[in-house]
Write a protein that holds these residues in place. Structure first.
Motif, short mmCIF file in Angstrom:
data_model
loop_
_atom_site.label_atom_id
_atom_site.label_comp_id
_atom_site.label_asym_id
_atom_site.label_seq_id
_atom_site.Cartn_x
_atom_site.Cartn_y
_atom_site.Cartn_z
N LEU A 144 58.82 176.33 97.68
CA LEU A 144 58.58 175.65 96.41
C LEU A 144 57.14 175.87 95.96
O LEU A 144 56.22 175.22 96.45
CB LEU A 144 58.87 174.15 96.54
CG LEU A 144 58.89 173.35 95.24
CD1 LEU A 144 59.95 172.27 95.30
CD2 LEU A 144 57.53 172.71 94.97
N PRO A 145 56.92 176.81 95.04
CA PRO A 145 55.57 176.98 94.46
C PRO A 145 55.20 175.74 93.66
O PRO A 145 56.03 175.19 92.93
CB PRO A 145 55.73 178.20 93.55
CG PRO A 145 56.97 178.90 94.03
CD PRO A 145 57.87 177.81 94.54
N ARG A 146 53.98 175.27 93.79
CA ARG A 146 53.59 174.02 93.14
C ARG A 146 52.26 174.14 92.41
O ARG A 146 51.19 173.79 92.93
CB ARG A 146 53.54 172.90 94.16
CG ARG A 146 53.56 171.50 93.55
CD ARG A 146 52.37 170.68 94.01
NE ARG A 146 51.12 171.41 93.82
CZ ARG A 146 50.08 171.32 94.64
NH1 ARG A 146 50.13 170.60 95.72
NH2 ARG A 146 48.95 172.00 94.41
N PRO A 147 52.30 174.63 91.17
CA PRO A 147 51.08 174.64 90.34
C PRO A 147 50.85 173.25 89.76
O PRO A 147 51.60 172.32 90.06
CB PRO A 147 51.44 175.64 89.24
CG PRO A 147 52.92 175.47 89.08
CD PRO A 147 53.46 175.16 90.46
N CYS A 148 49.83 173.10 88.92
CA CYS A 148 49.66 171.85 88.16
C CYS A 148 50.88 171.69 87.26
O CYS A 148 51.37 172.65 86.67
CB CYS A 148 48.38 171.91 87.33
SG CYS A 148 48.21 170.52 86.17
N MET A 149 51.38 170.47 87.15
CA MET A 149 52.58 170.21 86.36
C MET A 149 52.29 170.11 84.86
O MET A 149 53.19 170.09 84.06
CB MET A 149 53.24 168.91 86.83
CG MET A 149 53.69 168.92 88.27
SD MET A 149 55.08 170.02 88.58
CE MET A 149 54.38 171.14 89.79
N HIS A 150 51.03 170.01 84.48
CA HIS A 150 50.64 169.87 83.07
C HIS A 150 51.51 168.83 82.38
O HIS A 150 52.21 169.10 81.38
CB HIS A 150 50.69 171.23 82.36
CG HIS A 150 49.69 172.20 82.91
ND1 HIS A 150 48.36 172.20 82.54
CD2 HIS A 150 49.81 173.18 83.83
CE1 HIS A 150 47.71 173.15 83.20
NE2 HIS A 150 48.57 173.75 83.99
N CYS A 151 51.47 167.63 82.94
CA CYS A 151 52.35 166.53 82.51
C CYS A 151 52.13 166.16 81.04
O CYS A 151 51.01 166.24 80.52
CB CYS A 151 52.10 165.31 83.37
SG CYS A 151 52.25 165.60 85.15
N GLU A 152 53.20 165.71 80.41
CA GLU A 152 53.09 165.16 79.05
C GLU A 152 52.29 163.86 79.09
O GLU A 152 51.57 163.54 78.16
CB GLU A 152 54.48 164.90 78.49
CG GLU A 152 55.13 166.10 77.83
CD GLU A 152 54.39 166.52 76.56
OE1 GLU A 152 54.26 165.71 75.64
OE2 GLU A 152 53.93 167.68 76.52
N LYS A 153 52.46 163.10 80.19
CA LYS A 153 51.72 161.85 80.36
C LYS A 153 50.94 161.95 81.68
O LYS A 153 51.32 161.35 82.69
CB LYS A 153 52.68 160.67 80.39
CG LYS A 153 53.51 160.54 79.11
CD LYS A 153 54.52 159.43 79.23
CE LYS A 153 55.37 159.32 77.96
NZ LYS A 153 56.43 158.29 78.08
N CYS A 190 46.70 162.01 90.87
CA CYS A 190 47.75 163.03 90.67
C CYS A 190 48.85 162.86 91.72
O CYS A 190 48.61 163.02 92.92
CB CYS A 190 47.15 164.43 90.77
SG CYS A 190 48.40 165.73 90.62
N PRO A 191 50.07 162.57 91.30
CA PRO A 191 51.15 162.36 92.28
C PRO A 191 51.65 163.65 92.91
O PRO A 191 52.46 163.61 93.83
CB PRO A 191 52.24 161.70 91.43
CG PRO A 191 51.99 162.17 90.05
CD PRO A 191 50.50 162.35 89.92
N TYR A 192 51.18 164.79 92.40
CA TYR A 192 51.67 166.07 92.90
C TYR A 192 50.65 166.77 93.81
O TYR A 192 50.90 167.86 94.31
CB TYR A 192 52.02 166.99 91.72
CG TYR A 192 52.99 166.33 90.77
CD1 TYR A 192 54.34 166.27 91.08
CD2 TYR A 192 52.56 165.76 89.59
CE1 TYR A 192 55.23 165.63 90.24
CE2 TYR A 192 53.44 165.13 88.73
CZ TYR A 192 54.77 165.07 89.06
OH TYR A 192 55.65 164.44 88.22
N GLY A 193 49.48 166.15 93.99
CA GLY A 193 48.45 166.78 94.81
C GLY A 193 47.99 168.11 94.26
O GLY A 193 47.63 169.02 95.01
N ALA A 194 47.98 168.23 92.93
CA ALA A 194 47.72 169.51 92.30
C ALA A 194 46.24 169.74 92.00
O ALA A 194 45.90 170.70 91.31
CB ALA A 194 48.53 169.63 91.01
N ARG A 195 45.38 168.84 92.47
CA ARG A 195 43.94 169.01 92.21
C ARG A 195 43.17 169.19 93.52
O ARG A 195 43.57 168.64 94.55
CB ARG A 195 43.40 167.79 91.45
CG ARG A 195 43.88 167.75 90.02
CD ARG A 195 43.31 166.58 89.26
NE ARG A 195 43.56 166.73 87.84
CZ ARG A 195 42.63 166.72 86.91
NH1 ARG A 195 41.36 166.54 87.25
NH2 ARG A 195 42.94 166.87 85.64
#
Length: 302
Positions: A144-153, A190-195
């Motif tokens: 599962l590649p996991r970049p920043c999700m660039h969330c709407e919120k 960040c809930p995705y650990g993307a930072r």
């Protein structure tokens, strides 16, 4: 010429005649092969071969890829990108779809991202997570590649005390390195650990020579950011930008063009003609941690 018993006698061939005949055969062969393999201009994934008669080669093979499948997909994404860049920035909405069935876990995207953005130790924009499912001997491994999700919120924007993190009109969540104070609130939010936090380390710092390429400036956000102590982005939070500097130059993100399995699709989600919109219409679509309501702009096909 025949001998006394009526058998054919061939004239000896000189070296010059042999070379001339061989060269002629090679030229004719190359011309014929070129005519057979010549393909028409790009026209999608496949092109019909015109039937030229009941016994022609074209009747046996009705169609074949115009170019490689990977090459056709990249060309299509580049056309989508060019069309999106022709619109005002507020009318674009960048997004990504990753087909997990195509990802083979090669991590070419991770390496390309590292090289493109000159990322130091401890800073990774696009890791590839691994999951093992089942029990021996019925075991499967999924990537599962996991970049920043660039969330709407995006939760990271709300917690930034100096408003260094912000959301652009085209949907990209960005960081103003000149404002960031390195408090790391966004890392925790960040809930995705993307930072990641850039602590100023170098891969070759404990060796006799600090390699010069480690100090070369990154080109994020369309500016040059040399790695020098006391200067950004050292001491800042960092994250995937969808390769914004490449987009501004009319190029796809590095992770898209280096994906060996063609698993990553990128484009303008507001463009109904784009490939990324086609992928969004496929079955098996999902987003990570949907229940949090962050509305990620990175989708997965499972």
């Amino acid at each position: 010429m025949v001998d006394k018993e009526g058998r054919e006698i061939r004239e000896p061939v000189s070296r010059r005649e042999f070379l001339v005949k061989t060269a002629t055969s090679m030229v004719l062969g190359a011309v014929t092969l070129g005519a057979l393999s010549r393909t028409p201009a790009y026209a999608g994934d496949t092109a019909a071969v015109p039937a030229a008669g009941s016994d022609s080669r074209a009747t046996a093979v009705k169609e074949w890829p115009v170019n490689g499948d990977w090459e056709n997909r990249i060309r299509r994404l580049e056309q989508d990108l060019e069309r999106a860049l022709g619109k005002p920035v507020e009318q674009r909405k960048w997004g990504m779809v990753i087909d997990l069935r195509r990802c083979v876990g090669c991590r070419a995207c991770t390496v390309a991202c590292k090289a493109e953005n000159h990322l130091p130790p401890g800073v990774v924009y696009r890791p590839v997570m691994e999951e093992e499912r089942g029990t021996y001997p019925e075991v499967q491994r999924r990537f599962l590649p996991r970049p920043c999700m660039h969330c709407e919120k995006p939760p990271c924007v709300a917690v930034c005390p100096v408003k260094a993190t912000y959301k652009r009109p085209d949907g990209i969540v960005a960081i103003d390195y000149n404002r960031c104070i390195g408090c790391r609130y966004c890392l925790a939010a960040c809930p995705y650990g993307a930072r990641s936090f850039d602590s100023g380390r170098f891969y070759t710092q404990d060796t006799p020579l600090l390699e010069p390429y480690e100090s070369e400036p990154a080109l994020e956000y369309g500016k040059q950011w040399p790695r020098q102590k006391g200067r950004s982005p050292i001491g800042n939070a960092r994250k995937c930008t969808f390769c914004l500097h490449r987009l501004q130059a009319g190029q796809l993100p590095a992770c898209v063009t280096t994906c060996l399995g063609g698993a990553t699709c990128f484009g303008d989600l507001n463009d109904p003609r784009s490939m990324v919109r086609e992928w969004l219409a496929r079955e098996g679509l999902m987003r990570l941690k949907e229940e949090l309501g962050t509305e990620p702009q990175v989708y997965y096909l499972t």
